[in-house]
Design a protein around this motif. Sequence first.
Motif, PDB file in Angstrom:
ATOM      1  N   GLU A   1       4.699   5.462  -5.362  1.00  0.00           N
ATOM      2  CA  GLU A   1       4.956   5.371  -6.803  1.00  0.00           C
ATOM      3  C   GLU A   1       4.018   6.259  -7.606  1.00  0.00           C
ATOM      4  O   GLU A   1       4.366   6.698  -8.691  1.00  0.00           O
ATOM      5  CB  GLU A   1       4.853   3.920  -7.277  1.00  0.00           C
ATOM      6  N   SER A   2       2.834   6.528  -7.069  1.00  0.00           N
ATOM      7  CA  SER A   2       1.907   7.425  -7.777  1.00  0.00           C
ATOM      8  C   SER A   2       2.464   8.839  -7.815  1.00  0.00           C
ATOM      9  O   SER A   2       2.149   9.611  -8.717  1.00  0.00           O
ATOM     10  CB  SER A   2       0.527   7.424  -7.102  1.00  0.00           C
ATOM     11  N   GLY A   3       3.310   9.188  -6.830  1.00  0.00           N
ATOM     12  CA  GLY A   3       3.966  10.492  -6.804  1.00  0.00           C
ATOM     13  C   GLY A   3       3.046  11.659  -6.502  1.00  0.00           C
ATOM     14  O   GLY A   3       3.456  12.809  -6.606  1.00  0.00           O
ATOM     15  N   LEU A   4       1.813  11.393  -6.141  1.00  0.00           N
ATOM     16  CA  LEU A   4       0.866  12.481  -5.919  1.00  0.00           C
ATOM     17  C   LEU A   4       1.101  13.216  -4.601  1.00  0.00           C
ATOM     18  O   LEU A   4       0.876  14.406  -4.513  1.00  0.00           O
ATOM     19  CB  LEU A   4      -0.567  11.941  -5.957  1.00  0.00           C
ATOM     20  N   SER A   5       1.544  12.482  -3.601  1.00  0.00           N
ATOM     21  CA  SER A   5       1.701  13.107  -2.295  1.00  0.00           C
ATOM     22  C   SER A   5       2.622  12.258  -1.435  1.00  0.00           C
ATOM     23  O   SER A   5       2.736  11.051  -1.628  1.00  0.00           O
ATOM     24  CB  SER A   5       0.321  13.227  -1.621  1.00  0.00           C
TER      25      SER A   5
ATOM     26  N   ARG B   1       4.027   1.447  -1.030  1.00  0.00           N
ATOM     27  CA  ARG B   1       4.739   1.486  -2.315  1.00  0.00           C
ATOM     28  C   ARG B   1       3.839   2.056  -3.413  1.00  0.00           C
ATOM     29  O   ARG B   1       4.248   2.934  -4.170  1.00  0.00           O
ATOM     30  CB  ARG B   1       5.221   0.083  -2.700  1.00  0.00           C
ATOM     31  N   THR B   2       2.592   1.588  -3.490  1.00  0.00           N
ATOM     32  CA  THR B   2       1.660   2.068  -4.511  1.00  0.00           C
ATOM     33  C   THR B   2       1.421   3.562  -4.380  1.00  0.00           C
ATOM     34  O   THR B   2       1.423   4.304  -5.359  1.00  0.00           O
ATOM     35  CB  THR B   2       0.322   1.298  -4.409  1.00  0.00           C
ATOM     36  N   HIS B   3       1.240   4.023  -3.146  1.00  0.00           N
ATOM     37  CA  HIS B   3       0.981   5.443  -2.926  1.00  0.00           C
ATOM     38  C   HIS B   3       2.194   6.296  -3.307  1.00  0.00           C
ATOM     39  O   HIS B   3       2.050   7.322  -3.978  1.00  0.00           O
ATOM     40  CB  HIS B   3       0.598   5.689  -1.462  1.00  0.00           C
TER      41      HIS B   3
ATOM     42  N   SER C   1       0.831  -1.205   0.000  1.00  0.00           N
ATOM     43  CA  SER C   1       0.000   0.000   0.000  1.00  0.00           C
ATOM     44  C   SER C   1       0.867   1.257   0.000  1.00  0.00           C
ATOM     45  O   SER C   1       0.616   2.204  -0.750  1.00  0.00           O
ATOM     46  CB  SER C   1      -0.924  -0.017   1.217  1.00  0.00           C
TER      47      SER C   1
ATOM     48  N   THR D   1      11.237   1.786  -1.729  1.00  0.00           N
ATOM     49  CA  THR D   1      10.144   2.717  -1.454  1.00  0.00           C
ATOM     50  C   THR D   1      10.579   3.779  -0.462  1.00  0.00           C
ATOM     51  O   THR D   1      10.239   4.952  -0.619  1.00  0.00           O
ATOM     52  CB  THR D   1       8.906   1.953  -0.931  1.00  0.00           C
TER      53      THR D   1
END
Length: 196
Positions: free
Chosen positions: A46-50, A42-44, A40, A75
């Motif tokens: 990798e999205s690079g949004l915040s 890592r996914t967040h 979870s 990560t």
Amino acid sequence: MAIGCVVCMESKAAAAFPGSPLTDRCNHAPRTCLECVSGSIRTHIESGLSTDVPCPECTGIMSSADIQRYADSKTRQRYDELRLYRVVEEDEDFIWCSAGCGSGQIHEDGLAQPIVKCASCGCKTCFLCKVPWHVGLTCDEWSSLVAASAADDTSAQTLLQRAEELRASKDTIDQTTKPCPRCSWNIEKNGGWCVV
């Protein structure tokens, strides 16, 4: 005793789960396995949004220490890079390279010297306009060109090409003409007179 993970839905031993709430903002026992917590995060990231990573079960934001505790090394490294980027972007003298090389730098000369040469790739960027340096145009002229081109969704690269063409035209006019002594318009002297 096996516990079911609320994310992957697999039954796992208690040792596969965090021993305490994921963050100090969580008011629930952890029901997400360590593998899914790491995934979870890592996914967040990798999205690079915040860099604000929420608990997978609630809206509690994980602290930096929480991220360091539960994320894998790759990560954690990416998280640290994103946090650094966020901090330097807050400096009003910081600018990213317009060539997209991923480099940025502090430019203390600011508006007094608007050309920023990337220390990494050498690309020149306009500090004020935040685009590749608009050769031959002032920032005001560039802004006017952008405003005039906004209606037809012209790309920055096309605008830069137009700016280069305008500069070349101006250079040609400057080299081949002189102001008329009578009317001050630029003319190419060919032996005749300017008629007003």
